[in-house]
Design a protein around this motif. Structure first.
Motif, PDB file in Angstrom:
ATOM      1  N   LYS A  41      -9.822   0.988 -12.341  1.00 50.93           N
ATOM      2  CA  LYS A  41      -9.064   0.484 -11.189  1.00 50.93           C
ATOM      3  C   LYS A  41      -9.383   1.306  -9.942  1.00 50.93           C
ATOM      4  O   LYS A  41      -9.471   0.758  -8.850  1.00 50.93           O
ATOM      5  CB  LYS A  41      -7.571   0.463 -11.495  1.00 50.93           C
ATOM      6  N   GLY A  44     -12.303   0.047  -8.012  1.00 51.25           N
ATOM      7  CA  GLY A  44     -12.215  -1.202  -7.265  1.00 51.25           C
ATOM      8  C   GLY A  44     -11.788  -2.425  -8.048  1.00 51.25           C
ATOM      9  O   GLY A  44     -11.705  -3.518  -7.496  1.00 51.25           O
ATOM     10  N   TYR A  45     -11.503  -2.278  -9.322  1.00 57.66           N
ATOM     11  CA  TYR A  45     -11.060  -3.425 -10.117  1.00 57.66           C
ATOM     12  C   TYR A  45      -9.573  -3.653  -9.877  1.00 57.66           C
ATOM     13  O   TYR A  45      -8.776  -2.715  -9.875  1.00 57.66           O
ATOM     14  CB  TYR A  45     -11.308  -3.184 -11.606  1.00 57.66           C
ATOM     15  N   THR A  46      -9.206  -4.920  -9.663  1.00 58.01           N
ATOM     16  CA  THR A  46      -7.805  -5.257  -9.456  1.00 58.01           C
ATOM     17  C   THR A  46      -7.152  -5.747 -10.741  1.00 58.01           C
ATOM     18  O   THR A  46      -5.944  -5.665 -10.893  1.00 58.01           O
ATOM     19  CB  THR A  46      -7.657  -6.339  -8.371  1.00 58.01           C
ATOM     20  N   LYS A  64     -12.611  -7.898  -9.362  1.00 58.18           N
ATOM     21  CA  LYS A  64     -12.544  -6.977  -8.233  1.00 58.18           C
ATOM     22  C   LYS A  64     -11.851  -7.676  -7.070  1.00 58.18           C
ATOM     23  O   LYS A  64     -11.509  -8.860  -7.149  1.00 58.18           O
ATOM     24  CB  LYS A  64     -13.955  -6.540  -7.818  1.00 58.18           C
ATOM     25  N   GLN A  65     -11.670  -6.961  -5.976  1.00 61.38           N
ATOM     26  CA  GLN A  65     -10.970  -7.500  -4.810  1.00 61.38           C
ATOM     27  C   GLN A  65     -11.619  -8.752  -4.255  1.00 61.38           C
ATOM     28  O   GLN A  65     -10.952  -9.568  -3.618  1.00 61.38           O
ATOM     29  CB  GLN A  65     -10.861  -6.433  -3.730  1.00 61.38           C
ATOM     30  N   ASP A  66     -12.919  -8.920  -4.483  1.00 62.69           N
ATOM     31  CA  ASP A  66     -13.605 -10.119  -3.988  1.00 62.69           C
ATOM     32  C   ASP A  66     -13.319 -11.349  -4.846  1.00 62.69           C
ATOM     33  O   ASP A  66     -13.814 -12.432  -4.576  1.00 62.69           O
ATOM     34  CB  ASP A  66     -15.111  -9.877  -3.868  1.00 62.69           C
ATOM     35  N   LYS A  69     -15.791 -11.885 -11.148  1.00 60.77           N
ATOM     36  CA  LYS A  69     -15.720 -11.239 -12.451  1.00 60.77           C
ATOM     37  C   LYS A  69     -16.881 -10.241 -12.592  1.00 60.77           C
ATOM     38  O   LYS A  69     -18.025 -10.570 -12.278  1.00 60.77           O
ATOM     39  CB  LYS A  69     -15.801 -12.312 -13.531  1.00 60.77           C
ATOM     40  N   TYR A  70     -16.564  -9.054 -13.076  1.00 60.91           N
ATOM     41  CA  TYR A  70     -17.563  -8.002 -13.266  1.00 60.91           C
ATOM     42  C   TYR A  70     -17.457  -7.420 -14.671  1.00 60.91           C
ATOM     43  O   TYR A  70     -16.398  -7.454 -15.284  1.00 60.91           O
ATOM     44  CB  TYR A  70     -17.346  -6.860 -12.267  1.00 60.91           C
ATOM     45  N   PHE A  72     -18.127  -3.800 -16.842  1.00 58.04           N
ATOM     46  CA  PHE A  72     -18.215  -2.367 -16.583  1.00 58.04           C
ATOM     47  C   PHE A  72     -18.407  -1.585 -17.870  1.00 58.04           C
ATOM     48  O   PHE A  72     -18.148  -2.081 -18.959  1.00 58.04           O
ATOM     49  CB  PHE A  72     -16.958  -1.861 -15.851  1.00 58.04           C
ATOM     50  N   ASP A  84     -21.590  -1.374 -13.558  1.00 56.23           N
ATOM     51  CA  ASP A  84     -20.673  -2.135 -12.729  1.00 56.23           C
ATOM     52  C   ASP A  84     -21.469  -3.314 -12.210  1.00 56.23           C
ATOM     53  O   ASP A  84     -22.132  -3.227 -11.181  1.00 56.23           O
ATOM     54  CB  ASP A  84     -20.148  -1.247 -11.585  1.00 56.23           C
ATOM     55  N   GLU A  86     -21.850  -7.656 -11.617  1.00 59.46           N
ATOM     56  CA  GLU A  86     -21.228  -8.967 -11.528  1.00 59.46           C
ATOM     57  C   GLU A  86     -21.638  -9.786 -12.734  1.00 59.46           C
ATOM     58  O   GLU A  86     -22.797  -9.808 -13.138  1.00 59.46           O
ATOM     59  CB  GLU A  86     -21.630  -9.673 -10.235  1.00 59.46           C
TER      60      GLU A  86
END
Length: 87
Positions: A41, A44-46, A64-66, A69-70, A72, A84, A86
């Motif tokens: 988190k 940058g992961y929400t 992430k905020q964008d 899906k990513y 990790f 990390d 996409e």
């Protein structure tokens, strides 16, 4: 191997109970599951949709905020983000 995708509610239940859900077991000198979620988190992961112990670290996926899906991977001992990408 267990399905890597967890529902958000199930992930919260796991974190709240302190139990680990993993195909492999974390090493004795690894950071905890809760610490791994905190590290990802901070990167940058929400949302974290799935996380499991795998070989030498924690791996999983989330948003992430964008809104994308990513995937990790974290070093099991240090929590350093090793992957990390996409999805």
């Amino acid at each position: 191997m267990y399905n890597k995708t967890l529902t958000a509610a199930f992930a919260i239940a796991i974190l709240g109970s302190g139990a680990a859900f993993a195909a492999d077991k974390p090493g004795a000198d690894w950071i905890t599951l809760e610490q791994a979620v905190e590290k990802i988190k901070a990167a940058g992961y929400t949302e974290v949709h799935g996380i499991e112990a795998d070989n030498d670290g924690w791996e999983g996926e989330g948003l992430k905020q964008d809104g994308k899906k990513y995937e990790f991977k974290l070093d099991g001992r240090t929590g350093e983000v090793l992957k990390d990408k996409e999805d």
